[in-house]
Design a protein around this motif. Structure first.
Motif, PDB file in Angstrom:
ATOM      1  N   ALA A 440       0.834  -1.201   0.000  1.00 58.90           N
ATOM      2  CA  ALA A 440       0.000   0.000   0.000  1.00 58.90           C
ATOM      3  C   ALA A 440       0.864   1.245   0.000  1.00 58.90           C
ATOM      4  O   ALA A 440       2.086   1.175   0.174  1.00 58.90           O
ATOM      5  CB  ALA A 440      -0.901  -0.004   1.240  1.00 58.90           C
ATOM      6  N   GLN A 464      -8.292  -1.446  -1.766  1.00 59.58           N
ATOM      7  CA  GLN A 464      -7.670  -2.654  -2.305  1.00 59.58           C
ATOM      8  C   GLN A 464      -8.691  -3.493  -3.064  1.00 59.58           C
ATOM      9  O   GLN A 464      -9.849  -3.607  -2.669  1.00 59.58           O
ATOM     10  CB  GLN A 464      -7.054  -3.476  -1.152  1.00 59.58           C
ATOM     11  N   LYS A 471      -3.750  -1.594  -5.501  1.00 61.16           N
ATOM     12  CA  LYS A 471      -3.215  -1.491  -4.151  1.00 61.16           C
ATOM     13  C   LYS A 471      -3.959  -0.383  -3.404  1.00 61.16           C
ATOM     14  O   LYS A 471      -4.363   0.624  -4.002  1.00 61.16           O
ATOM     15  CB  LYS A 471      -1.726  -1.143  -4.176  1.00 61.16           C
ATOM     16  N   PRO A 472      -4.140  -0.514  -2.096  1.00 61.58           N
ATOM     17  CA  PRO A 472      -4.843   0.542  -1.347  1.00 61.58           C
ATOM     18  C   PRO A 472      -3.977   1.777  -1.132  1.00 61.58           C
ATOM     19  O   PRO A 472      -2.778   1.675  -0.864  1.00 61.58           O
ATOM     20  CB  PRO A 472      -5.173  -0.141  -0.014  1.00 61.58           C
TER      21      PRO A 472
END
Length: 713
Positions: A440, A464, A471-472
């Protein structure tokens, strides 16, 4: 307040396609689109927002374009001549509107954290646009009939996240009113529009009221009791707010003001307290009650349209608590244990004050923090000013929060200088797993400013999703006073815990490992979402973690053992106050949302209604006022916690149960941490929440007694 993905208010938030700006007939319009960086895919890692290119006038046209894009995607689904299936309806819906989520998430982040006049002006057009589009989707009967067909014919055949996604999507439509008859559906849409407008008005008024309530001080002698750093902060705050006087005291979002623990001047303490409690009740320049009663009536009407007794019953359907009876049973159990302790503690504080002030002294609410602090210093032989030099914000973050996350989950953090932010004081970190893989990006925005609303929260620019290969991008926001240039920002213990708390939310978002965006990260019920954050607070006081970050900002020496033991030993000192202010605020929230439309008081009656509610449930206590009074209770009138503020206490029970499990099995043990990560933090809303709690703890139900024990009661 934390976790706040409420602004991705529409189902448009559940999506996955690249923005394709449709051809424009107007050359001027086309030129605007070409120059609008929000309408282009970010070239930064993980599709991070490029704040170096985004202009304030980009948001409105970008949101309009993104709405048009998702509208076309929905039309493609409804025009499909094939039989509705999970793939061609539910999954197609899940993958629509990706750019609307992306752009609106960025915009609403600034609405809360950096609301400039231009951002606020755009909000006046964006909120109605978003509300209208939400209505358009949720009341699109042609679309809903496809969703319903899939639910009726495939639900029992699906498994895992596919089944959960179908359930969540279907219920989001029915909860919105998709099964209502036509005339009620039309009224529901009108209510949604009115509520969105009113909640925006409330949200706009609150920070302005807070700034207006600033307490100006002419003579530094009035600030007796504050440290040199505290006085310097008052001077800096005055300069940043126009310099009406040499010093000022900024009103924070809660009822009680932390500075009251230090001010020797009783008259100034009274001024500060009154400024706080009267900031929005009509005695000053702002009055939120007319807005509040309109919101309450509309919510009650909304519940009635849905066949529910009141808004609380409607709101609690998809929570762990399930109904108002369960919430009140939970609250009354805590109130019964709390009241005798609270009365005894108030008496002890007044008796202590009378030793120096005389037998005719009567403790007032603006005195409580001051004499409590003195009692605490006498009993434990230390003051907050003695421990503050050991809580350097940078050390708390790197040597405390990041260190604990490394020990428990194997995470590593690396600061990046190449990711633009919306404010120069922000930092961005890569979040790396134990094997070195990127998990992240983590943004932190810790310092208060006039354009930021009060409180602390977590949210995401993007969540996410394995399906999206996303990806967060997670951020934490707080409201700490920034130290003068060149000096370290030193925190109180409460502020230190706030950082750990918000990072617990961040972990819930960063460690998510879900297929679908709709189900990932913090997309869980309100009475579960606060659990990871409250649990993460427990690491702040674990000796090995504490000693690693609690180091003097000048010498880097750890806090002496004797001082550490005194401070940690005092954490539950006079603990009834914290529980009482929370219970009072919770009961106000429930009371307002258990009314029918005809029962909602007028704006003029609202203050009396608050007193009546607290009196009837046994919590009317001038010494322990609600953490948030009705008129500035942003969680429920401007945020997403309507009939849900109880969730802080409910999820604290879950958090204490989990902390007990960690303590028994090894608090800093990777095996336990990995188990918690795999069973809870990574799962989002993919399983029944009580099941995942029980799967980890082994408890069939939360143990409420553990909360009272943890609070020293």
């Amino acid at each position: 307040m934390r976790q706040n993905l409420r602004n991705a208010v529409i189902a448009a938030s559940i999506a996955c396609t690249a923005l394709t700006v449709q051809a424009q007939t107007s050359k001027g319009r086309t030129a605007q689109i070409v120059s609008n960086s929000l309408m282009k895919q970010s070239t930064l890692p993980f599709n991070a927002p490029d704040f170096s290119r985004i202009k304030e006038n980009d948001y409105l046209p970008a949101i309009r374009a993104a709405i048009a894009e998702q509208r076309a995607e929905i039309k493609k689904i409804t025009d499909n001549k094939q039989k509705p299936t999970f793939v061609n309806t539910i999954l197609a819906y899940e993958r629509s509107g990706k750019n609307l989520e992306r752009v609106s998430n960025i915009y609403y982040a600034l609405v809360s954290a950096d609301k400039t006049p231009a951002i606020e002006k755009a909000q006046g057009e964006i909120v109605p646009l978003m509300t209208d589009f939400e209505n358009e989707i949720k009341f699109n009967q042609k679309f809903f009939q496809r969703v319903k067909y899939v639910y009726d014919h495939e639900y029992t055949k699906l498994t895992g996240e596919d089944k959960k996604l179908l359930e969540v999507v279907y219920k989001s439509f029915t909860h919105a009113g998709a099964l209502l008859p036509k005339e009620k559906m039309a009224r529901m849409q009108e209510i949604n529009k009115e509520l969105a407008k009113l909640q925006q008005e409330f949200g706009d008024m609150l920070p302005k009221a807070g700034n207006e309530a600033t307490v100006w001080v002419n003579d530094v002698k009035e600030l007796s009791g504050l440290s040199e750093a505290g006085i310097a902060q008052c001077k800096k705050d005055a300069e940043s707010r126009g310099g009406k006087a040499p010093y000022c005291i900024v009103i924070t979002n809660t009822t009680q003001q932390p500075i009251l623990a230090s001010l020797d001047n009783r008259q100034l303490r009274e001024r500060v307290y009154n400024a706080s409690i009267h900031r929005t009740d009509g005695t000053g320049a702002y009055n939120t009650f007319p807005i509040i009663v309109k919101i309450a009536r509309l919510r009650a009407e909304k519940a009635q349209l849905m066949g529910k007794k009141n808004y609380a019953s409607y709101s609690l359907e998809n929570t762990m608590a399930k109904n108002t009876d369960n919430v009140y049973a939970f609250l009354r159990q805590l109130i019964a244990a709390y009241k005798p302790k609270a009365e005894a503690q108030t008496k002890s504080i007044e008796e202590y004050a009378r030793k120096t002030e005389g037998n005719d002294f009567h403790l007032q609410p603006y005195d409580r923090f001051y004499y409590s602090a003195k009692m605490k210093k006498d009993q434990y032989s230390f003051s907050d000013d003695e421990v503050k030099p050991y809580f350097n914000l940078d050390s708390v973050l790197v040597n405390g929060i990041f260190y604990a996350a490394h020990r428990v989950y194997g995470l590593n953090f690396r600061e990046r200088k190449d990711i633009p932010t919306y404010n120069k004081d922000m930092k961005v970190f890569d979040v790396l797993d134990a094997d070195g893989k990127q998990l992240a990006l983590f943004y932190c925005d810790y310092f208060r400013r006039p354009t930021k609303r009060g409180g602390a929260w977590m949210s995401a620019f993007l969540k996410q999703s394995l399906d999206r290969n996303q990806k967060p991008l997670i951020y934490n926001v707080c409201n700490f006073a920034k130290a003068p240039e060149g000096q370290p920002t030193l925190l109180t213990w409460d502020e230190t815990q706030t950082m750990f708390h918000e990072f617990g939310h961040a972990l819930h978002g960063m460690l998510s490992h879900c297929k679908y965006n709709t189900l990932s990260g913090t997309a869980v019920s309100r009475d579960f979402v606060e659990m990871p954050s409250q649990f993460n607070e427990s690491f702040a006081s674990i000796p090995e973690v504490f000693n690693h970050y609690a180091r003097h900002y000048k010498t880097n020496e750890p806090m002496p053992d004797a001082l550490r033991e005194k401070m940690l030993g005092s954490l539950n000192f006079l603990s009834a106050y914290a529980l009482g202010e929370n219970l009072a605020a919770t009961c106000l929230d429930m009371a307002w949302h258990c009314l029918s439309s005809s029962e909602v008081p007028t704006a003029e009656q609202a203050s009396a209604f608050e007193k009546k509610v607290l009196s009837e449930i046994g919590l009317l206590d001038s010494q322990i006022p609600p953490r948030y009074s009705t008129s500035y209770f942003n969680h429920i009138w401007g945020g997403g916690y309507a009939a849900g503020y109880y969730s802080y206490l409910w999820s604290e029970v879950l958090a204490v149960n989990i902390a007990d499990y960690f303590e028994t099995h090894g608090a800093l043990t990777r095996k336990v941490g990995d188990d918690f990560r795999q069973k809870i933090l990574s799962r989002g809303n993919t399983r029944d929440l009580m099941e995942i709690f029980s799967d980890f703890t082994g408890l069939k139900a939360p143990d409420t007694k553990a909360l009272l024990k943890a609070r020293g009661m």
